[in-house]
Enzyme design. Structure first.
Site, PDB file in Angstrom:
ATOM      1  N   ASP A  30       1.027  -1.256   0.101  1.00 41.68           N
ATOM      2  CA  ASP A  30       0.349  -0.162   0.049  1.00 41.68           C
ATOM      3  C   ASP A  30       0.704   1.194  -0.040  1.00 41.68           C
ATOM      4  O   ASP A  30       2.086   1.339   0.737  1.00 41.68           O
ATOM      5  CB  ASP A  30      -0.826  -0.340   1.254  1.00 41.68           C
ATOM      6  CG  ASP A  30      -1.566   1.067   1.074  1.00 41.68           C
ATOM      7  OD1 ASP A  30      -1.627   2.311   0.521  1.00 41.68           O
ATOM      8  OD2 ASP A  30      -3.399   0.167   1.162  1.00 41.68           O
ATOM      9  N   THR A 121     -13.717  -4.584  -7.698  1.00 40.58           N
ATOM     10  CA  THR A 121     -14.955  -4.662  -8.342  1.00 40.58           C
ATOM     11  C   THR A 121     -14.625  -3.722  -9.631  1.00 40.58           C
ATOM     12  O   THR A 121     -14.454  -2.576  -8.987  1.00 40.58           O
ATOM     13  CB  THR A 121     -16.265  -3.831  -7.875  1.00 40.58           C
ATOM     14  OG1 THR A 121     -16.100  -4.896  -6.902  1.00 40.58           O
ATOM     15  CG2 THR A 121     -17.485  -4.021  -8.085  1.00 40.58           C
ATOM     16  N   GLU A 154     -14.589 -10.204  -5.901  1.00 40.20           N
ATOM     17  CA  GLU A 154     -15.342 -10.882  -4.572  1.00 40.20           C
ATOM     18  C   GLU A 154     -16.213 -10.948  -3.341  1.00 40.20           C
ATOM     19  O   GLU A 154     -17.475 -10.137  -4.196  1.00 40.20           O
ATOM     20  CB  GLU A 154     -14.050 -10.301  -3.473  1.00 40.20           C
ATOM     21  CG  GLU A 154     -14.184  -8.227  -3.596  1.00 40.20           C
ATOM     22  CD  GLU A 154     -15.389  -7.221  -3.534  1.00 40.20           C
ATOM     23  OE1 GLU A 154     -16.155  -8.246  -1.786  1.00 40.20           O
ATOM     24  OE2 GLU A 154     -15.493  -6.574  -3.158  1.00 40.20           O
ATOM     25  N   LYS A 210     -20.179 -10.087 -10.778  1.00 39.63           N
ATOM     26  CA  LYS A 210     -20.578  -9.050  -9.464  1.00 39.63           C
ATOM     27  C   LYS A 210     -21.045  -8.049  -9.545  1.00 39.63           C
ATOM     28  O   LYS A 210     -21.703  -7.690  -7.985  1.00 39.63           O
ATOM     29  CB  LYS A 210     -19.285  -8.669  -9.147  1.00 39.63           C
ATOM     30  CG  LYS A 210     -18.911  -8.267  -7.857  1.00 39.63           C
ATOM     31  CD  LYS A 210     -19.296  -8.021  -6.220  1.00 39.63           C
ATOM     32  CE  LYS A 210     -19.541  -7.533  -5.260  1.00 39.63           C
ATOM     33  NZ  LYS A 210     -17.448  -6.748  -4.998  1.00 39.63           N
ATOM     34  N   LEU A 256     -34.425 -10.256   2.178  1.00 42.52           N
ATOM     35  CA  LEU A 256     -36.042  -9.701   2.463  1.00 42.52           C
ATOM     36  C   LEU A 256     -36.216  -9.153   3.753  1.00 42.52           C
ATOM     37  O   LEU A 256     -37.097  -9.370   4.460  1.00 42.52           O
ATOM     38  CB  LEU A 256     -37.082 -10.430   2.579  1.00 42.52           C
ATOM     39  CG  LEU A 256     -36.917 -11.455   0.651  1.00 42.52           C
ATOM     40  CD1 LEU A 256     -38.161 -12.757   0.940  1.00 42.52           C
ATOM     41  CD2 LEU A 256     -37.591 -10.028  -0.159  1.00 42.52           C
ATOM     42  N   HIS A 257     -35.643  -8.532   3.922  1.00 45.36           N
ATOM     43  CA  HIS A 257     -36.141  -7.213   5.872  1.00 45.36           C
ATOM     44  C   HIS A 257     -35.788  -6.245   5.539  1.00 45.36           C
ATOM     45  O   HIS A 257     -35.064  -5.604   4.719  1.00 45.36           O
ATOM     46  CB  HIS A 257     -34.729  -7.770   6.256  1.00 45.36           C
ATOM     47  CG  HIS A 257     -34.413  -9.307   6.698  1.00 45.36           C
ATOM     48  ND1 HIS A 257     -35.111 -10.028   7.718  1.00 45.36           N
ATOM     49  CD2 HIS A 257     -33.249  -9.763   5.941  1.00 45.36           C
ATOM     50  CE1 HIS A 257     -34.304 -11.188   7.825  1.00 45.36           C
ATOM     51  NE2 HIS A 257     -33.478 -11.489   6.875  1.00 45.36           N
ATOM     52  N   GLY A 263     -27.536   0.204   2.094  1.00 44.15           N
ATOM     53  CA  GLY A 263     -25.783   1.438   2.277  1.00 44.15           C
ATOM     54  C   GLY A 263     -24.836   0.634   2.007  1.00 44.15           C
ATOM     55  O   GLY A 263     -24.987  -0.691   1.800  1.00 44.15           O
ATOM     56  N   CYS A 266     -21.057  -1.408  -1.372  1.00 43.25           N
ATOM     57  CA  CYS A 266     -21.204  -2.299  -2.717  1.00 43.25           C
ATOM     58  C   CYS A 266     -22.810  -2.053  -3.092  1.00 43.25           C
ATOM     59  O   CYS A 266     -22.465  -1.262  -4.926  1.00 43.25           O
ATOM     60  CB  CYS A 266     -20.812  -3.582  -2.652  1.00 43.25           C
ATOM     61  SG  CYS A 266     -19.130  -3.987  -1.491  1.00 43.25           S
ATOM     62  N   ARG A 333     -19.883   4.461   4.888  1.00 42.43           N
ATOM     63  CA  ARG A 333     -20.308   4.422   3.588  1.00 42.43           C
ATOM     64  C   ARG A 333     -21.871   4.741   3.262  1.00 42.43           C
ATOM     65  O   ARG A 333     -22.276   3.281   3.168  1.00 42.43           O
ATOM     66  CB  ARG A 333     -19.318   4.049   2.925  1.00 42.43           C
ATOM     67  CG  ARG A 333     -17.715   4.646   2.679  1.00 42.43           C
ATOM     68  CD  ARG A 333     -16.752   3.787   2.069  1.00 42.43           C
ATOM     69  NE  ARG A 333     -16.806   2.393   2.608  1.00 42.43           N
ATOM     70  CZ  ARG A 333     -16.050   1.237   2.004  1.00 42.43           C
ATOM     71  NH1 ARG A 333     -15.388   1.407   0.771  1.00 42.43           N
ATOM     72  NH2 ARG A 333     -15.709   0.540   2.526  1.00 42.43           N
TER      73      ARG A 333
END
Length: 440
Positions: A30, A121, A154, A210, A256-257, A263, A266, A333
């Protein structure tokens, strides 16, 4: 197997640690030198249950190392995972400049045959762009090292990422050469031996899988939230509706909740990205667009419901339980709590807020309205002198709270349960003016 993972964000760090735990020699690279130094000392930059313990274990076993030197990282590996961020641009498209910067560096330092794996992604066609970017650098160097590109998306759930890596539902490998395919089997040898389902396909299909998966899950969430809005008006119970729907093997009960909307890192990003991809190819994603719009509507409707039931919030204080977009993560996020808090503050409310892990990030994401927010030390302090409690994120410690204690601290007794964790408790309606989601 010698593996390099470039990027120590959420995906890259989890991937690197788990690969080391599977027995590979891993270098995590990194550009953030402070992050690298902390990782060398076993300190992770995210909250993810079980991850720090695995990191320390693999540092001690010398299977994982950290560096900010990309030359060393590239030259020392057989397989290079690109796991840098692809944040959304203003138009909703995926910003690929981090991915392509890494590809350029790989081309600059490539020293023999390697497999380059897109773990980030990325939109359809990115594999080709990465190949072209690396090849351009090799051409400028006047060298002819061979390499292969692989797409390996992923499917990690924040808060469950360690388990998802150790026991995934499936592994998707988009490849071009049999050599790359066989190498990827060796990378995931532990999972291959354990008969984890593998799907080998072309790169473009892997890239689409994905986005298609996340878009479909977002559609399910938005669908049940729209059913919830209607249920509140007609007197039906969305939890029971979802349970009955989930009994149908064609539908499944997962995602299904009903609640305040999706949020995280992804679903918001990937739904917008697939819409952008479709537009570039002359197609309209009507269903996915509707899911995105329904999600925004859901957050507005939740705020409107709070304001309506309380006959306005100006001059009132509201306690928020849970700030992260889901439990067992510190990730804020696109968290529904942000829109709900901003909406309430804009209408004159003051906020008491508590989250087991989300407060640090909330402080800078909501810094422009910080004078209207008090961050509390625990879940009970949130209730002190508030007019209402809004449970936004269903952390386990909120499920067993002493509700009489909570009520005793409050000025008024509104309770908005956006996750329906107390919906089956017959006593909660005796203590509070109680409002779940998707039922009366």
């Amino acid at each position: 197997m010698k593996i390099t993972v470039i990027g120590t964000g959420y995906v890259g760090l989890v991937q690197g640690i788990i690969m080391a735990d599977f027995g590979s020699e891993v270098i995590c690279m990194d550009v953030d030198e402070n992050k690298i130094e902390n990782l060398k000392n076993g300190i992770i930059p995210i909250f993810e249950p079980g991850l720090q313990e695995l990191l320390i274990k693999n540092i001690k076993s010398k299977r994982i190392k950290f560096t900010s030197d990309i030359k060393v990282a590239v030259e020392s590996s057989e397989v290079i995972f690109i796991a840098v961020g692809t944040p959304p641009a203003l138009d909703g498209s995926a910003d690929l400049h981090f991915v392509l910067d890494v590809a350029k560096s790989i081309g600059k330092y490539l020293n023999n045959y390697k497999v380059i794996v897109d773990k980030s992604t990325v939109p359809v066609g990115t594999g080709k762009l990465v190949r072209e970017t690396i090849q351009k650098e090799l051409d400028e160097r006047k060298v002819d090292f061979k390499f292969d590109i692989v797409s390996n998306p992923e499917f990690l759930r924040e808060g469950k990422a360690v388990t998802d890596c150790q026991r995934p539902d499936r592994i998707i490998i988009g490849y071009e050469s049999e050599k790359a395919k066989e190498i990827m089997k060796k990378v995931y040898d532990v999972l291959f031996i354990n008969e984890t389902p593998f799907l080998f396909t072309n790169i473009e299909t892997a890239e689409m899988i994905k986005y298609a998966s996340n878009a479909f899950l977002a559609v399910k969430i938005s669908f049940i939230n729209e059913i919830a809005l209607l249920s509140e008006k007609v007197g039906s119970n969305t939890q029971e509706i979802a349970r009955a729907m989930g009994m149908d093997g064609r539908i499944s009960p997962k995602f299904l909740h009903c609640g305040p909307g999706y949020g995280g890192s992804c679903f918001p990003k990937d739904t917008k990205a697939i819409i952008d991809i479709a537009q570039k190819y002359g197609e309209e994603m009507y269903v996915v667009k509707a899911a995105v719009e329904a999600n925004e509507k859901q957050k507005r409707k939740i705020t409107e419901k709070i304001v309506s039931k309380m006959n306005g919030v100006k001059g009132k204080t509201i306690g928020i339980l849970g700030l992260s977009f889901k439990p067992d993560t510190d990730d804020m996020r696109e968290a529904p709590s942000i829109d709900i808090i901003r909406g309430l503050v804009s209408l004159g409310a003051k906020i008491h807020a508590y989250c087991p892990e989300g407060i640090k990030e909330a402080r800078w994401r909501l810094s422009d309205i910080e004078k209207n927010i008090i961050y509390c030390a625990d879940e009970y302090s949130v209730a002190n002198d508030v007019d209402a409690i809004v449970l936004v994120t269903e952390w386990n410690q909120f499920r067993g709270m002493n509700l009489e204690n909570v009520r005793g601290r409050m000025k008024d007794n509104f309770y908005f349960d956006l996750r329906n964790i107390y919906a089956k408790d017959i006593n909660v309606r005796k203590i509070f003016k109680y409002y779940p989601v998707g039922q009366n």
